[in-house]
Design an enzyme around this catalytic site. Structure first.
Site, PDB file in Angstrom:
ATOM      1  N   GLU A   1       0.895  -1.158   0.000  1.00  0.00           N
ATOM      2  CA  GLU A   1       0.000   0.000   0.000  1.00  0.00           C
ATOM      3  C   GLU A   1       0.929   1.202   0.000  1.00  0.00           C
ATOM      4  OE1 GLU A   1      -3.346  -0.216   0.172  1.00  0.00           O
ATOM      5  OE2 GLU A   1      -3.271  -2.402   0.261  1.00  0.00           O
TER       6      GLU A   1
ATOM      7  N   CYS B   1      -2.813   8.604   3.553  1.00  0.00           N
ATOM      8  CA  CYS B   1      -2.553   8.058   2.218  1.00  0.00           C
ATOM      9  C   CYS B   1      -3.727   8.283   1.283  1.00  0.00           C
ATOM     10  CB  CYS B   1      -2.255   6.574   2.348  1.00  0.00           C
ATOM     11  SG  CYS B   1      -3.517   5.703   3.278  1.00  0.00           S
TER      12      CYS B   1
HETATM   13  P1  NAP Z   1       8.451   4.844   4.504  1.00  0.00           P
HETATM   14  O1  NAP Z   1       9.571   5.738   4.825  1.00  0.00           O
HETATM   15  O2  NAP Z   1       8.435   4.180   3.170  1.00  0.00           O
HETATM   16  O3  NAP Z   1       8.426   3.749   5.665  1.00  0.00           O
HETATM   17  C1  NAP Z   1       7.416   2.800   5.745  1.00  0.00           C
HETATM   18  C2  NAP Z   1       7.855   1.660   6.630  1.00  0.00           C
HETATM   19  O4  NAP Z   1       8.899   0.935   6.004  1.00  0.00           O
HETATM   20  C3  NAP Z   1       8.420   2.123   7.978  1.00  0.00           C
HETATM   21  O5  NAP Z   1       7.995   1.216   8.970  1.00  0.00           O
HETATM   22  C4  NAP Z   1       9.910   2.013   7.750  1.00  0.00           C
HETATM   23  O6  NAP Z   1      10.618   1.870   8.949  1.00  0.00           O
HETATM   24  C5  NAP Z   1       9.952   0.755   6.928  1.00  0.00           C
HETATM   25  N1  NAP Z   1      11.193   0.517   6.225  1.00  0.00           N
HETATM   26  C6  NAP Z   1      11.971   1.408   5.582  1.00  0.00           C
HETATM   27  N2  NAP Z   1      13.028   0.782   5.039  1.00  0.00           N
HETATM   28  C7  NAP Z   1      12.927  -0.529   5.353  1.00  0.00           C
HETATM   29  C8  NAP Z   1      13.708  -1.691   5.109  1.00  0.00           C
HETATM   30  N3  NAP Z   1      14.830  -1.639   4.391  1.00  0.00           N
HETATM   31  N4  NAP Z   1      13.299  -2.882   5.598  1.00  0.00           N
HETATM   32  C9  NAP Z   1      12.161  -2.969   6.312  1.00  0.00           C
HETATM   33  N5  NAP Z   1      11.383  -1.898   6.595  1.00  0.00           N
HETATM   34  C10 NAP Z   1      11.756  -0.696   6.110  1.00  0.00           C
HETATM   35  O7  NAP Z   1       7.044   5.577   4.641  1.00  0.00           O
HETATM   36  P2  NAP Z   1       6.543   6.525   5.847  1.00  0.00           P
HETATM   37  O8  NAP Z   1       7.314   7.790   5.768  1.00  0.00           O
HETATM   38  O9  NAP Z   1       6.474   5.787   7.124  1.00  0.00           O
HETATM   39  O10 NAP Z   1       5.027   6.790   5.408  1.00  0.00           O
HETATM   40  C11 NAP Z   1       4.649   7.784   4.493  1.00  0.00           C
HETATM   41  C12 NAP Z   1       4.335   7.198   3.136  1.00  0.00           C
HETATM   42  O11 NAP Z   1       3.470   6.082   3.280  1.00  0.00           O
HETATM   43  C13 NAP Z   1       3.589   8.176   2.248  1.00  0.00           C
HETATM   44  O12 NAP Z   1       4.185   8.165   0.981  1.00  0.00           O
HETATM   45  C14 NAP Z   1       2.175   7.601   2.157  1.00  0.00           C
HETATM   46  O13 NAP Z   1       1.513   7.851   0.955  1.00  0.00           O
HETATM   47  C15 NAP Z   1       2.373   6.154   2.357  1.00  0.00           C
HETATM   48  N6  NAP Z   1       1.203   5.559   3.001  1.00  0.00           N
HETATM   49  C16 NAP Z   1       0.419   4.711   2.284  1.00  0.00           C
HETATM   50  C17 NAP Z   1      -0.692   4.130   2.893  1.00  0.00           C
HETATM   51  C18 NAP Z   1      -1.581   3.183   2.164  1.00  0.00           C
HETATM   52  O14 NAP Z   1      -2.441   2.581   2.792  1.00  0.00           O
HETATM   53  N7  NAP Z   1      -1.423   3.016   0.892  1.00  0.00           N
HETATM   54  C19 NAP Z   1      -0.993   4.426   4.222  1.00  0.00           C
HETATM   55  C20 NAP Z   1      -0.172   5.294   4.912  1.00  0.00           C
HETATM   56  C21 NAP Z   1       0.927   5.853   4.295  1.00  0.00           C
HETATM   57  P3  NAP Z   1      11.385   3.105   9.619  1.00  0.00           P
HETATM   58  O15 NAP Z   1      10.366   4.145   9.943  1.00  0.00           O
HETATM   59  O16 NAP Z   1      12.015   2.516  10.816  1.00  0.00           O
HETATM   60  O17 NAP Z   1      12.376   3.571   8.567  1.00  0.00           O
END
Ligand code: NAP
Length: 515
Positions: free
Chosen positions: A254, A293
């Site tokens: 997502e 999101c």
């Molecule tokens: P993100 O930076 O991509 O991180 C998402 C998750 O992935 C976090 O738990 C992060 O952990 C983890 N992660 C990062 N690198 C990883 C790796 N190498 N291995 C395992 N896990 C890893 O996104 P965010 O800043 O938290 O959220 C914002 C984004 O999410 C926005 O672009 C938004 O559109 C999207 N979003 C989408 C939805 C949906 O339902 N489609 C819902 C909410 C948000 P860490 O924080 O520890 O780095």
């Protein structure tokens, strides 16, 4: 300041080292440190597969539904604690209701759907015997059983409670043990929710790892499921891991989304739909400070109504009070942190190559009840792009209180513009003209996971543009990740493994009946 503890193998343990500091979104004070250093993830995976899988496997779907309900009720009882923690991440009471109450509600809906729609068994038989021979001695059936693995749930920062529960609920029902990896900026809220529910769940059914998870994917394979929510960039990186590409761990993403809302040409000022559109835009910009999101990023309005919409939205935004979530009169809190605010400002600067800011100032905001210099406050920002062919508005997701107005000239051009988002989670059409609505919906459906039609007749009961419903599919094609979550019991079925069984009908009956 102590390090946030992870919940592994039934015990709370802290990672080593300095960790990543997490600051209060309002005051900038240190809340906690997050570190996964030195945590034994291999032992956690083994514990999930051995203890969690066995404990859940002893329960039927209906018994798991009862467990899920008791976990949700435990959260309900202590939700005030979650509201208080959420305020430190910038959430107003309204924002926390979306995350905390929304999450609890989702878990309760799942428990109820399971009670009504799943068997008192550990497997699901999908169909009656399908005859495969003329003599009636050979037939086929499909069964759904629990994979012999685990569900790794990687969540985004914006919904630490809802985001966790909407994945945990179907996994629990499917009998899959969960390892939650919350996003660092709000991991302390997710961890507190796990503290509340851990005792209500069978041993090994849930573990939580705070911090980074090096090597974890190396331990995953074809019986495991990875549910990811976050940015498209992280999704792309994770889905190319050999766990997914070579060993076929299931991967659901997502990701970001340039969600749109469309105002119909019939909805001129004075019509109820005009106000519904302006209200929805402001709601989507300000709830969770736009860190949703599903929030509306692209607002398509008929070219001849663009000025009127700008005015109506600006009048509503003028009433938004930005400040500390617990201060009187505040209607929008800060972003989750200063780094997130910098990301949003950078995205707005990119959008500004194609659009002008018509409401708000990216560098200045009046703040109530807090020091604007310390918290991650940002003004809601309405942009307007008169050249709708520029790529930026269709490509740049500013994950904050930001929306771009895009004037369209005709319905055919509109469908092409909508498609330029390359796949979205949610879209809406606000109009009372059924032909217009039908045209937009049929043109846009393939590009969306969910489409909301809003008009005077449905507005009173409408759940709104940005709210995923547990009964309905959440996810979107293309850029939105190509995944699918929720959708009622579809989510449980999707986690189970489908096997085609062939044999004599009586034998198949014996195999699939309970005892
Ligand atoms: P993100 O930076 O991509 O991180 C998402 C998750 O992935 C976090 O738990 C992060 O952990 C983890 N992660 C990062 N690198 C990883 C790796 N190498 N291995 C395992 N896990 C890893 O996104 P965010 O800043 O938290 O959220 C914002 C984004 O999410 C926005 O672009 C938004 O559109 C999207 N979003 C989408 C939805 C949906 O339902 N489609 C819902 C909410 C948000 P860490 O924080 O520890 O780095």
């Amino acid at each position: 300041m102590s390090t946030l503890e992870s919940y592994l193998e039934g015990a709370w343990r802290a990672g080593g080292g300095e960790g990543v500091p997490v600051a209060d979104a309002v005051t900038g004070e240190l809340v906690t440190r997050v570190s996964g250093e030195g945590l034994d993830l291999a032992a956690a995976v083994a514990y999930a597969r051995r203890t969690g899988l066995a404990a859940l496997g002893e329960l039927t779907f209906l018994q798991r539904a009862a467990v899920l309900k008791s976990a949700a009720l435990a959260l309900q009882e202590r939700r005030q604690e979650l509201y208080e923690l959420s305020a430190r991440a910038g959430a107003t009471r309204r924002d926390a209701a979306v995350d905390v109450d929304g999450g609890i509600g989702t878990a309760l809906v799942y428990a109820s759907l399971a009670r009504k729609g799943l068997p008192d068994h550990t497997l699901i038989v999908e169909d009656d015997p399908i005859p495969l021979g003329r003599g009636g001695t050979f037939a086929g059936r499909h069964v759904l059983t629990t994979p012999r693995g685990l569900s790794l749930q990687i969540n985004a920062f914006n919904f630490p409670v809802w985001g966790m529960l909407e994945k945990l609920a179907p996994a629990l029902l499917a009998g899959l043990p969960t390892i939650v990896k919350p996003a660092t900026p709000t991991a302390y809220i997710a961890a507190h929710a796990v503290r509340i529910i851990a005792d209500a769940l069978p041993p090994g059914a849930i573990q939580l790892v705070a911090g980074s998870v090096p090597g974890l994917f190396d331990l995953l394979g074809g019986q495991d499921h990875i549910g990811f929510t976050g940015s498209a960039a992280t999704a792309a990186r994770l889905r190319s891991d050999p766990a997914v590409t070579r060993r076929s761990a299931r991967f659901n993403a997502e990701a970001d989304s340039l969600n749109c809302s469309v105002l119909g040409p019939d909805a001129v000022p004075g019509e109820p739909e005009f106000d519904l559109f302006a209200d929805a835009l402001v709601t989507e910009m300000t709830v969770k400070a736009g860190q949703k999101c599903t929030a509306i990023r692209r607002a398509f309005v008929p070219a001849n109504l663009a000025d009127a919409v700008c005015e109506a939205v600006a009048a509503r935004l003028a009433r938004v009070v930005v400040g500390a979530p617990d201060a009187d009169g505040v209607t929008m809190g800060p972003l989750v942190g200063l780094a997130q605010r910098e990301d949003v400002r950078a995205a707005v600067a990119r959008l500004a190559r194609a659009a002008s800011v018509v409401c708000g100032d990216p560098d200045k905001v009046e703040v109530v009840g807090a020091d604007a210099g310390r918290g991650a406050f940002l003004s809601p920002l309405l942009l307007r792009a008169d050249d709708v062919d520029r790529p930026e508005p269709h490509d740049v997701e500013a994950f904050g209180p930001v929306c771009t107005l895009l004037p369209y000239r005709d319905a055919a051009g509109l469908n092409e513009l909508i498609a330029r988002g390359e796949g979205s989670l949610a879209g809406s059409v606000v109009s009372y003209d059924a032909d217009f609505v039908r045209n937009v919906v049929l043109g846009a459906a393939a590009h969306h996971g969910r489409l909301l039609v809003l008009d005077r007749d449905s507005a009173g009961e409408s759940t709104g543009h940005g709210t995923p419903m547990p009964q309905l599919v959440h996810g979107g094609p293309g850029r939105a990740g190509g995944g699918e979550e929720e959708g009622g019991l579809r989510a449980v079925h999707a986690l189970l493994r489908r096997t085609a069984l062939q044999g004599g009908p009586a034998m198949l009956d014996t195999i699939t009946s309970k005892e």
